[in-house]
Design a protein around this motif. Sequence first.
Motif, PDB file in Angstrom:
ATOM      1  N   PHE A 118       0.834  -1.202   0.000  1.00  0.00           N
ATOM      2  CA  PHE A 118       0.000   0.000   0.000  1.00  0.00           C
ATOM      3  C   PHE A 118       0.872   1.256   0.000  1.00  0.00           C
ATOM      4  O   PHE A 118       0.581   2.224  -0.684  1.00  0.00           O
ATOM      5  N   ARG A 121       2.755   1.815  -3.402  1.00  0.00           N
ATOM      6  CA  ARG A 121       1.883   2.140  -4.518  1.00  0.00           C
ATOM      7  C   ARG A 121       1.193   3.476  -4.328  1.00  0.00           C
ATOM      8  O   ARG A 121       0.629   4.029  -5.265  1.00  0.00           O
ATOM      9  N   VAL A 147       0.558  -8.817  -8.991  1.00  0.00           N
ATOM     10  CA  VAL A 147      -0.623  -8.297  -9.703  1.00  0.00           C
ATOM     11  C   VAL A 147      -1.250  -7.146  -8.912  1.00  0.00           C
ATOM     12  O   VAL A 147      -1.447  -7.265  -7.708  1.00  0.00           O
ATOM     13  N   TYR A 149      -4.387  -4.067  -9.441  1.00  0.00           N
ATOM     14  CA  TYR A 149      -5.456  -3.585 -10.320  1.00  0.00           C
ATOM     15  C   TYR A 149      -5.369  -2.080 -10.588  1.00  0.00           C
ATOM     16  O   TYR A 149      -5.694  -1.609 -11.655  1.00  0.00           O
ATOM     17  N   GLN A 150      -4.989  -1.313  -9.550  1.00  0.00           N
ATOM     18  CA  GLN A 150      -5.183   0.127  -9.656  1.00  0.00           C
ATOM     19  C   GLN A 150      -3.996   0.836 -10.279  1.00  0.00           C
ATOM     20  O   GLN A 150      -2.849   0.444 -10.117  1.00  0.00           O
ATOM     21  N   ARG A 163      -3.622  -6.564 -19.457  1.00  0.00           N
ATOM     22  CA  ARG A 163      -4.758  -7.118 -20.198  1.00  0.00           C
ATOM     23  C   ARG A 163      -4.985  -6.419 -21.524  1.00  0.00           C
ATOM     24  O   ARG A 163      -5.369  -7.033 -22.511  1.00  0.00           O
TER      25      ARG A 163
ATOM     26  N   ASP B   8      -6.566 -12.270 -12.035  1.00  0.00           N
ATOM     27  CA  ASP B   8      -7.470 -12.352 -10.878  1.00  0.00           C
ATOM     28  C   ASP B   8      -7.069 -13.517  -9.980  1.00  0.00           C
ATOM     29  O   ASP B   8      -7.003 -13.399  -8.758  1.00  0.00           O
ATOM     30  N   ARG B 150     -15.246  -4.004  -7.866  1.00  0.00           N
ATOM     31  CA  ARG B 150     -14.584  -5.012  -7.023  1.00  0.00           C
ATOM     32  C   ARG B 150     -13.079  -4.999  -7.291  1.00  0.00           C
ATOM     33  O   ARG B 150     -12.273  -4.954  -6.367  1.00  0.00           O
ATOM     34  N   GLN B 151     -12.715  -5.021  -8.559  1.00  0.00           N
ATOM     35  CA  GLN B 151     -11.290  -5.055  -8.874  1.00  0.00           C
ATOM     36  C   GLN B 151     -10.601  -3.770  -8.415  1.00  0.00           C
ATOM     37  O   GLN B 151      -9.541  -3.813  -7.806  1.00  0.00           O
ATOM     38  N   TRP B 152     -11.217  -2.663  -8.720  1.00  0.00           N
ATOM     39  CA  TRP B 152     -10.622  -1.370  -8.349  1.00  0.00           C
ATOM     40  C   TRP B 152     -10.432  -1.261  -6.831  1.00  0.00           C
ATOM     41  O   TRP B 152      -9.453  -0.699  -6.349  1.00  0.00           O
ATOM     42  N   SER B 153     -11.361  -1.810  -6.077  1.00  0.00           N
ATOM     43  CA  SER B 153     -11.295  -1.639  -4.622  1.00  0.00           C
ATOM     44  C   SER B 153     -10.462  -2.727  -3.938  1.00  0.00           C
ATOM     45  O   SER B 153     -10.187  -2.632  -2.755  1.00  0.00           O
ATOM     46  N   THR B 154     -10.063  -3.761  -4.684  1.00  0.00           N
ATOM     47  CA  THR B 154      -9.316  -4.864  -4.079  1.00  0.00           C
ATOM     48  C   THR B 154      -7.877  -4.440  -3.804  1.00  0.00           C
ATOM     49  O   THR B 154      -7.144  -4.069  -4.722  1.00  0.00           O
ATOM     50  N   LEU B 155      -7.484  -4.478  -2.544  1.00  0.00           N
ATOM     51  CA  LEU B 155      -6.161  -4.038  -2.101  1.00  0.00           C
ATOM     52  C   LEU B 155      -5.834  -2.656  -2.649  1.00  0.00           C
ATOM     53  O   LEU B 155      -4.741  -2.420  -3.176  1.00  0.00           O
ATOM     54  N   HIS B 156      -6.777  -1.757  -2.538  1.00  0.00           N
ATOM     55  CA  HIS B 156      -6.520  -0.403  -3.038  1.00  0.00           C
ATOM     56  C   HIS B 156      -5.377   0.225  -2.259  1.00  0.00           C
ATOM     57  O   HIS B 156      -5.377   0.221  -1.032  1.00  0.00           O
TER      58      HIS B 156
END
Lengths: 173, 551
Positions: A118, A121, A147, A149-150, A163, B8, B150-156
């Motif tokens: 955290f 990033r 991996v 996402y943000q 992706r 994922d 869901r993806q955006w908020s996962t381990l933000h």
Amino acid sequence: MERLDLRKLTGAHLKPYRSIDDEAPLPDEGGVLVSLARLKRDRAALAARKSPYGLLVNGDEKAAHLAPHLEDLAVIAINFGKFSDGRGFSLAHRLREDHGFSGEIRATGALIADHAEFLLRSGVSSVELADPIITAQFIKRLKLYSVWYQDAHDARPTALELRHGRTRKRLAS
Amino acid sequence: MYRYDDYDQTLVNQRIADFRDAVARRLSGHLSEEEFKLIRQMNGVYLQLHAYMLRVAIPYGSLDSRQMHKLAHIARIYDKGYGHFTTRQNIQYNWPSLREMPDLLQELAAVQMHAIQTSGNLIRNVTADQYAGATAEEVDDPRPYAELIRQWSTLHPEFSFLPRKFKIAVTASATDRTAVKFHDIGLILHDDPEQGRGFEVIVGGGMGRTPFVGPSLRDHLPEAQILTYLEAVLRTYNELGRRDNAYKARIKILVHELGAEAFRTLVEDEFAKLLPQADDLPQAELLRIRERFIVPELDALPARDPGFDAAYEKDEDFRQWVKVNSAPHKVAGYIIANISLKPYGGIPGDISADQMDLVADLAERYGHDEIRATHAQNLVLPHVKLRDLYDIWQALSVAGLGTANLDRASDIIACPGLDYCVLANARSIPIAQEISKRFAAKGREDLVGELKIKISGCINACGHHHAGHIGILGVDRKGEEMYQLTLGGSGDEQASIGQITGRGFDEAGIVDAVDTVVETYLGHREDHETFLETYRRLGPAPFKEALYGTA
Ligand code: SF4
């Protein structure tokens, strides 16, 4: 931002900075951290020394208050008062994003290994940890993940970029 | 159903490895219980009255038969043979041991499930309409948006240590089945004739000690800007939300203390700053997510089925169940079937491993492999053929899953209460059981019609009592379990907060009080008025009089 080097991030490789109380005299040598009040007061004296200097602020400090004073700062150290208090993450983000600060942002205070991903990033570039065991756990933990996402401040590609085979605007610009 | 890709799956696996490491550090004493608490909660592990509890995420309430079979397996191996569906479309296991948790999570990962962010002060599992993809009412299926979130908020990176928990719901229907206005953020999808597709954005709703129906911050937010807007809201909250008092830490308090207008200005300023930088990757990602959703291929069928008609005609119990527990499907010849997890006198939301296996089998055989969990602690088979419905119902009935009481008096939402929860003042489950038994008499529920009773064991309101047509709140009076009664709450599109009737009742008294309220309604209703309509027309006076007399 420079490439992430886990070895330089924390532990023995950290550049040493001494935190100086507002009323204590500045040492002749060595990197120092001072409060915002002291920075405003003693800017000339700090600049006259040969060693780098930076700010030590709490996680709840407003980035906008720091904004006029960012020039020449080698480092901004953000002190996390409680390990559950996430305001320091937003502060780091704002220093990078809103105010374009490109120097070192160092996290200190009540940190545990689980903050590792955290912090990095959100724009933090070095982490001062309480003891060597936590440091070891911290590094180990960073190697666990591949991996994300943000869109974030480290240069590692996100799942979305991979992706869709392209780079984010923020990094491309 | 969304199918994971390698990214994922890898992330879920890595998160488990990480948690396994944290459990080891805890067991070897390198993490204090306080530090560990933070981590285990982020991974869905909660400490209850008697043991650790694991809350497994069912993103937007969607699951397939393979996943349901796995949940049954976990109930058998790691729990005492059952699981408990929650008001957040999740499932809880009350008895797994901490040591076994990482293995349990690994088993879940094998069927693309996890327990990430089902607890703790961060963005929780995103919920959505349980009829998504099946109801003709909706603008579009809301679940791809929920998956994007869901993806955006996962381990933000920035929003994982918030002042308090943060719940997001997405709906796309005129009829709200998600209690969207009682969420930290509620998103209502619409197609505007001029502005195109977008969301109405509700911010700062919630239950708890101080309930609020959330104000609308935006009438129309273009869909492409959703993640940017969420970022602006979350950053504002992360920086300004109160951290000095857990009871005042939810975003609803911040919105309330600043005022919706001032809060909106802060968010819009941040949003305006972010927008020029915003990437269009999320929009491309939304398209990819849509492609990875398994959309069932439904057959072309006649609107009516003779077999169904015959069964409906001859079997009264079946007819009753169809009337109460089914909803129209968007495709001719199909129907939405609700499975009640509220047998008369049972524990709301509880389901045995065998029952889970049965539901999974039925979904696979008859239901295009889709199952939904609802925030009212029930299950849904969203895509079944009319012609199969009688078989399905018979199988459910044999297994004790055929109760015809959807949205009826015995379809009670109840939190775990004093039977499990450390924070409870009073028991919820036994009260629910008693009320349910009271209404079990044949015909009584039919007479009463739609009635939502919701029970919380303390002011944290996990049983959503504020939104109950009849709400029950457990309070502690000098060491005695007492219950307050509220009337007129609603979690639907015309959301409202129930009003306290007056002095509380003891355990026996509260069941009688509910009975009195229902009788008062029956005495006063006009035509086909529901309880809520009668209450809204008359106000509390006649109910108070019946409960307390004319003092
Ligand atoms: S409402 Fe209170 S008693 Fe019920 S689950 Fe929530 S915290 Fe526990």
